[in-house]
Design a protein around this motif. Structure first.
Motif, mmCIF file in Angstrom:
data_model
loop_
_atom_site.group_PDB
_atom_site.id
_atom_site.type_symbol
_atom_site.label_atom_id
_atom_site.label_comp_id
_atom_site.label_asym_id
_atom_site.label_seq_id
_atom_site.Cartn_x
_atom_site.Cartn_y
_atom_site.Cartn_z
ATOM 1 N N GLU A 106 0.891 -1.152 0.000
ATOM 2 C CA GLU A 106 0.000 0.000 0.000
ATOM 3 C C GLU A 106 0.936 1.210 0.000
ATOM 4 O O GLU A 106 1.931 1.218 0.736
ATOM 5 N N VAL A 107 0.678 2.182 -0.824
ATOM 6 C CA VAL A 107 1.572 3.337 -0.925
ATOM 7 C C VAL A 107 0.968 4.538 -0.196
ATOM 8 O O VAL A 107 -0.189 4.893 -0.440
ATOM 9 N N ASP A 108 1.751 5.128 0.699
ATOM 10 C CA ASP A 108 1.307 6.344 1.394
ATOM 11 C C ASP A 108 2.281 7.477 1.081
ATOM 12 O O ASP A 108 3.472 7.250 0.904
ATOM 13 N N PHE A 109 1.749 8.690 1.051
ATOM 14 C CA PHE A 109 2.597 9.881 0.898
ATOM 15 C C PHE A 109 2.464 10.730 2.152
ATOM 16 O O PHE A 109 1.345 10.928 2.647
ATOM 17 N N PHE A 110 3.593 11.228 2.665
ATOM 18 C CA PHE A 110 3.533 12.184 3.773
ATOM 19 C C PHE A 110 3.748 13.556 3.172
ATOM 20 O O PHE A 110 4.795 13.874 2.615
ATOM 21 N N TRP A 111 2.725 14.357 3.273
ATOM 22 C CA TRP A 111 2.791 15.649 2.572
ATOM 23 C C TRP A 111 1.976 16.669 3.346
ATOM 24 O O TRP A 111 0.865 16.361 3.788
ATOM 25 N N ASN A 112 2.528 17.832 3.563
ATOM 26 C CA ASN A 112 1.855 18.889 4.316
ATOM 27 C C ASN A 112 1.326 18.420 5.661
ATOM 28 O O ASN A 112 0.187 18.685 6.029
ATOM 29 N N GLY A 113 2.162 17.636 6.358
ATOM 30 C CA GLY A 113 1.811 17.323 7.745
ATOM 31 C C GLY A 113 1.065 16.045 8.033
ATOM 32 O O GLY A 113 0.806 15.755 9.191
ATOM 33 N N SER A 114 0.697 15.274 7.017
ATOM 34 C CA SER A 114 0.045 14.010 7.368
ATOM 35 C C SER A 114 0.271 12.930 6.314
ATOM 36 O O SER A 114 0.593 13.237 5.159
ATOM 37 N N TRP A 115 0.121 11.681 6.753
ATOM 38 C CA TRP A 115 0.240 10.545 5.837
ATOM 39 C C TRP A 115 -1.094 10.325 5.137
ATOM 40 O O TRP A 115 -2.132 10.309 5.775
ATOM 41 N N VAL A 116 -1.057 10.159 3.850
ATOM 42 C CA VAL A 116 -2.284 9.877 3.110
ATOM 43 C C VAL A 116 -2.067 8.635 2.249
ATOM 44 O O VAL A 116 -1.031 8.486 1.597
ATOM 45 N N GLU A 117 -3.090 7.790 2.265
ATOM 46 C CA GLU A 117 -3.047 6.567 1.488
ATOM 47 C C GLU A 117 -3.353 6.907 0.031
ATOM 48 O O GLU A 117 -4.378 7.540 -0.244
ATOM 49 N N PHE A 118 -2.475 6.511 -0.867
ATOM 50 C CA PHE A 118 -2.729 6.885 -2.262
ATOM 51 C C PHE A 118 -3.100 5.737 -3.176
ATOM 52 O O PHE A 118 -3.665 5.936 -4.229
ATOM 53 N N GLY A 119 -2.751 4.500 -2.788
ATOM 54 C CA GLY A 119 -3.144 3.393 -3.663
ATOM 55 C C GLY A 119 -2.291 2.171 -3.438
ATOM 56 O O GLY A 119 -1.549 2.080 -2.445
ATOM 57 N N GLY A 120 -2.404 1.240 -4.359
ATOM 58 C CA GLY A 120 -1.705 -0.025 -4.222
ATOM 59 C C GLY A 120 -0.655 -0.201 -5.283
ATOM 60 O O GLY A 120 -0.642 0.507 -6.300
ATOM 61 N N ALA A 121 0.255 -1.160 -5.005
ATOM 62 C CA ALA A 121 1.307 -1.444 -5.967
ATOM 63 C C ALA A 121 1.894 -2.814 -5.651
ATOM 64 O O ALA A 121 1.557 -3.432 -4.639
ATOM 65 N N GLY A 122 2.773 -3.267 -6.511
ATOM 66 C CA GLY A 122 3.436 -4.532 -6.229
ATOM 67 C C GLY A 122 4.105 -5.091 -7.464
ATOM 68 O O GLY A 122 4.079 -4.480 -8.537
ATOM 69 N N MET A 123 4.715 -6.287 -7.255
ATOM 70 C CA MET A 123 5.349 -6.979 -8.377
ATOM 71 C C MET A 123 4.297 -7.895 -9.011
ATOM 72 O O MET A 123 3.563 -8.594 -8.293
ATOM 73 N N ILE A 124 4.242 -7.887 -10.326
ATOM 74 C CA ILE A 124 3.202 -8.653 -11.032
ATOM 75 C C ILE A 124 3.250 -10.129 -10.637
ATOM 76 O O ILE A 124 4.307 -10.766 -10.681
ATOM 77 N N ASP A 125 2.082 -10.635 -10.272
ATOM 78 C CA ASP A 125 1.974 -12.047 -9.893
ATOM 79 C C ASP A 125 2.202 -12.921 -11.135
ATOM 80 O O ASP A 125 1.671 -12.625 -12.210
ATOM 81 N N PRO A 126 2.987 -14.027 -11.000
ATOM 82 C CA PRO A 126 3.235 -14.906 -12.161
ATOM 83 C C PRO A 126 1.949 -15.402 -12.808
ATOM 84 O O PRO A 126 1.902 -15.612 -14.032
ATOM 85 N N ALA A 127 0.880 -15.544 -12.009
ATOM 86 C CA ALA A 127 -0.394 -16.020 -12.577
ATOM 87 C C ALA A 127 -0.930 -15.030 -13.619
ATOM 88 O O ALA A 127 -1.563 -15.425 -14.602
ATOM 89 N N VAL A 128 -0.678 -13.741 -13.406
ATOM 90 C CA VAL A 128 -1.126 -12.720 -14.369
ATOM 91 C C VAL A 128 -0.316 -12.842 -15.656
ATOM 92 O O VAL A 128 -0.863 -12.789 -16.764
#
Ligand code: DAH
Length: 343
Positions: free
Chosen positions: A274-296
């Motif tokens: 899960e990717v968060d950014f700390f910007w202007n005083g607080s952490w905000v959740e921005f979205g998901g990421a990862g390494m492509i699953d071999p099944a894909v």
């Protein structure tokens, strides 16, 4: 008086009268000129007409023809001048009209803040070599779920969490939604479409609408936008993912932004974060990421032994709202110009 003298008197008088009419600048001066030349009692034409009597009988016919022509020319010159002055007059103009007042400003539209954000994101990612890709908003379950390793019994496929279309199959009361089309719930569908059509290396982003039946509140709306990123090549690692996200975040939010990866789970990535950014005083959740699953990779015919890659999906509205200090997503879609015109 000789004919010759008579004719030259007429020539001179005609020129003089025409000039007087032409140079009259208003109705009063034109009237003065009219009396001088065309006046019945003492006008110049009347005077010259009187001299006809002193012309030799044999010349009278020629003198008369010229006199008639002279009268009609002078009359025409007068009529023309009169017409000129009346068409330029202020008669008939609305007296309340003030031409010195500023006019109404035309309303000029501008680009919606979300579209502005999309353009900006494409530009930043474009500088890192990501090309824009698109996919349909009405999707089939293969692209929205199956190829993304989301099995049939996965809660993400619940009819209550998706906008399935009322096709013959689903409208017949059959709750098995396999085969039914739906409004895509994520832009990850575009990953599949790109990989199905292209051999590695791949470096694309896709920015577009996604749909989920959420009740609207300050942070939810049934339609929103995601930015999907996909990079596939030989020897791609999590460090590459982190670098791309970092470069993106600092370009979009500024140098003082921090990024944080938290372990998470998505069916189409392994490992997932899960990717968060700390910007202007607080952490905000921005979205998901990862390494492509071999099944894909297997679903799209890529060899997972040969290739690796990463993907990420970020919410566009969240970025836009964070950047502009917007606190309610519904404002973006209210269509209220008082709000929209601020951006
Ligand atoms: N599709 C996910 C969602 O809508 C977001 C996402 C997570 C996209 C991880 C990705 C990814 O590409 O790797 O919540």
């Amino acid at each position: 008086m000789s004919l010759q003298d008579f004719l030259s008197t007429l020539d001179a008088l005609e020129g003089e009268a025409s000039a007087a009419f032409e140079t009259s600048s208003d109705a009063d001066s034109l009237e003065v000129a009219r009396v001088r030349y065309l006046g019945q009692k003492s006008g110049a034409i009347r005077d010259v007409q009187k001299q006809m009597g002193s012309i030799d009988k044999s010349d009278r016919k020629a003198a008369g023809l010229r006199l008639n022509q002279f009268k009609s020319n002078v009359q025409t010159a007068f009529d023309t001048a009169k017409e000129r002055l009346s068409s330029g007059s202020t008669a008939g103009v609305d007296p309340t009209f003030d031409p010195s007042l500023p006019g109404n400003r035309p309303t000029i539209g501008h680009i919606h803040p979300v579209t502005q954000t999309i353009t900006h994101l494409m530009e930043i990612m474009g500088r890192m070599g990501f090309e824009a890709a698109e996919g349909p908003e009405v999707e089939d379950p293969w692209h929205n779920f199956v190829a993304l390793n989301i099995p049939e019994d996965h809660p993400a496929r619940d009819p209550l969490d998706n906008f399935y279309l009322a096709t013959a199959k689903s409208s017949g009361g059959n709750r098995n939604t396999e085969g039914s089309q739906l409004l895509r719930s994520q832009t990850s569908t575009v990953q599949i479409r790109v990989m199905e059509n292209q051999k590695p290396p791949v470096r694309v982003i896709s920015l577009g609408r996604v749909y989920r039946p959420d009740d609207p509140d300050a942070t939810h709306f049934p339609m929103f936008h995601q930015m999907e990123g996909l990079l596939v090549d030989k020897h791609v690692t999590m460090a590459n993912l982190k670098t791309v996200i970092r470069v993106f975040a600092t370009n979009y939010l500024g140098d003082d932004v921090e990024i944080r990866f938290r372990p998470s789970f998505f069916p189409f990535t392994e490992p997932s974060v899960e990717v968060d950014f700390f910007w202007n005083g607080s952490w905000v959740e921005f979205g998901g990421a990862g390494m492509i699953d071999p099944a894909v990779f297997e679903a799209v015919g890529y060899d997972p032994e040969q290739y690796s890659g990463f993907a990420f999906g970020l919410g566009v509205e969240r970025l836009c709202m964070r950047r502009h200090g917007i606190t309610d997503i519904r404002d973006l879609y209210s269509g209220d110009l008082r709000f929209l015109q601020q951006f």
